[in-house]
Design a protein around this motif. Structure first.
Motif, PDB file in Angstrom:
ATOM      1  N   LYS A 119       0.859  -1.197   0.000  1.00  0.00           N
ATOM      2  CA  LYS A 119       0.000   0.000   0.000  1.00  0.00           C
ATOM      3  C   LYS A 119       0.891   1.240   0.000  1.00  0.00           C
ATOM      4  O   LYS A 119       1.857   1.299   0.752  1.00  0.00           O
ATOM      5  CB  LYS A 119      -0.859  -0.024   1.277  1.00  0.00           C
ATOM      6  N   HIS A 177      -4.016   2.375  16.020  1.00  0.00           N
ATOM      7  CA  HIS A 177      -4.720   1.115  15.743  1.00  0.00           C
ATOM      8  C   HIS A 177      -3.720  -0.022  15.656  1.00  0.00           C
ATOM      9  O   HIS A 177      -2.516   0.191  15.551  1.00  0.00           O
ATOM     10  CB  HIS A 177      -5.489   1.210  14.419  1.00  0.00           C
ATOM     11  N   SER A 224      -0.115   7.860  13.136  1.00  0.00           N
ATOM     12  CA  SER A 224       0.748   8.988  12.768  1.00  0.00           C
ATOM     13  C   SER A 224      -0.106  10.242  12.725  1.00  0.00           C
ATOM     14  O   SER A 224      -1.310  10.187  12.475  1.00  0.00           O
ATOM     15  CB  SER A 224       1.417   8.735  11.415  1.00  0.00           C
ATOM     16  N   ARG A 275       5.079  13.428   2.777  1.00  0.00           N
ATOM     17  CA  ARG A 275       5.573  12.225   3.491  1.00  0.00           C
ATOM     18  C   ARG A 275       5.049  11.027   2.729  1.00  0.00           C
ATOM     19  O   ARG A 275       3.879  10.692   2.807  1.00  0.00           O
ATOM     20  CB  ARG A 275       5.072  12.215   4.936  1.00  0.00           C
TER      21      ARG A 275
HETATM   22  O1  LIG Z   1       1.988   5.419   7.420  1.00  0.00           O
HETATM   23  C1  LIG Z   1       1.289   5.814   8.346  1.00  0.00           C
HETATM   24  O2  LIG Z   1       1.356   6.952   8.764  1.00  0.00           O
HETATM   25  C2  LIG Z   1       0.333   4.882   9.037  1.00  0.00           C
HETATM   26  C3  LIG Z   1      -0.155   3.820   8.137  1.00  0.00           C
HETATM   27  C4  LIG Z   1      -0.930   2.803   8.872  1.00  0.00           C
HETATM   28  O3  LIG Z   1      -0.985   2.796  10.054  1.00  0.00           O
HETATM   29  C5  LIG Z   1      -1.643   1.761   8.157  1.00  0.00           C
HETATM   30  O4  LIG Z   1      -1.765   1.818   6.931  1.00  0.00           O
HETATM   31  O5  LIG Z   1      -2.122   0.837   8.829  1.00  0.00           O
END
Ligand SMILES: O=C(O)CCC(=O)C(=O)O
Length: 254
Positions: free
Chosen positions: A107, A122, A203, A212
């Motif tokens: 992803k 989470h 985050s 970012r």
């Molecule tokens: O990259 C991030 O800031 C968090 C991404 C994340 O927690 C997720 O995709 O489960």
């Protein structure tokens, strides 16, 4: 590529930052691929960019936030196929998961400057639960990340508490688990943050003038079976290390 002490740190804390896994050219290749995917997606009627939801901010503030999320980037650009089974990644994964390692999905997450959305705390477990909890994320940094542009934050050791009920199975209660509770994991472009799918993480928003951009790849031991028929995607199961000892074909509902 990593020491026994680093592997032990991962087991104890549920996360590990490994510096310099990808060099400058490899990072540039992934950045170019990211931009090209975003451009192609914007022109396509199949663009599923994540629209941000939740009750952790007033609706009018939520509306302004942007997060470009895009699943299975390795089906869209070979730069990511090379990255997710790169020999340096494989050597680290072998020490963290075991001799046999398989991709579950990938992803891309782009937090644009100034309004890149937060990720409330989470565990990833509720999204794709497995029996033995070998699943872990490798978050590949394509940009330097710090608190200002919304770097990842983790709760060290939280993986040891096992699965925790999530609000609507997506996030933990943000009053009980504010993002500020996490240990910030600043990183440089080319660094990779590994964390178990039970490790509580999130985050904050990107308040900086810099993007970012990360690619997050989920890996598992191929003998660790899904405990729910969720999050099945095309081509799931690419072997990155070792072999797949089971011939059982896992087919989801889709
Ligand atoms: O990259 C991030 O800031 C968090 C991404 C994340 O927690 C997720 O995709 O489960």
């Amino acid at each position: 590529m990593i020491t026994r002490e680093q592997a032990e740190f991962y087991r104890e804390n549920g996360y590990l930052l490994v510096e310099g896994v990808f060099n400058r050219e490899e990072v540039e290749e992934m950045r170019a691929a990211t931009e090209a995917i975003i451009e192609r997606a914007a022109l396509s009627k199949f663009d599923h960019n994540a629209a941000w939801q939740g009750e952790y901010l007033p609706p009018e503030q939520l509306k302004k936030l942007v997060l470009k999320g895009f699943h299975d980037v390795h089906y869209h650009d070979a730069a990511f196929t090379r990255a997710l089974c790169h020999p340096r990644m494989a050597s680290i994964l072998k020490m963290l998961i075991g001799p046999n390692v398989q991709v579950h999905h990938s992803k891309m997450l782009v937090k644009p400057p100034e309004n890149g959305a937060a990720f409330p705390m989470h565990q990833d477990h509720p999204y794709f639960p497995h029996e033995r909890h070998t699943m872990m994320a490798a978050s590949i940094h394509m940009d330097d990340a710090d608190l200002e542009n919304g770097c990842l934050q983790v709760i060290p050791g939280s993986h040891k508490d096992g699965p925790i009920p999530h609000v609507g199975s997506h996030y933990l209660n943000h009053k009980e688990f504010p993002i500020s509770m996490g240990t910030p994991c600043p990183a440089k472009a080319g660094d990779v943050l590994f964390f178990n799918y039970l490790t509580i993480h999130g985050s904050d928003v990107n308040r900086s003038t810099r993007p970012r951009r990360n690619v997050l790849v989920q890996y598992r031991d191929p003998e660790d079976m899904p405990s729910a028929d969720v999050h099945v995607n095309w081509g799931q199961g690419l072997m990155v290390c070792g072999h797949n000892p089971i011939f059982k074909e896992y087919k989801g509902a889709h």
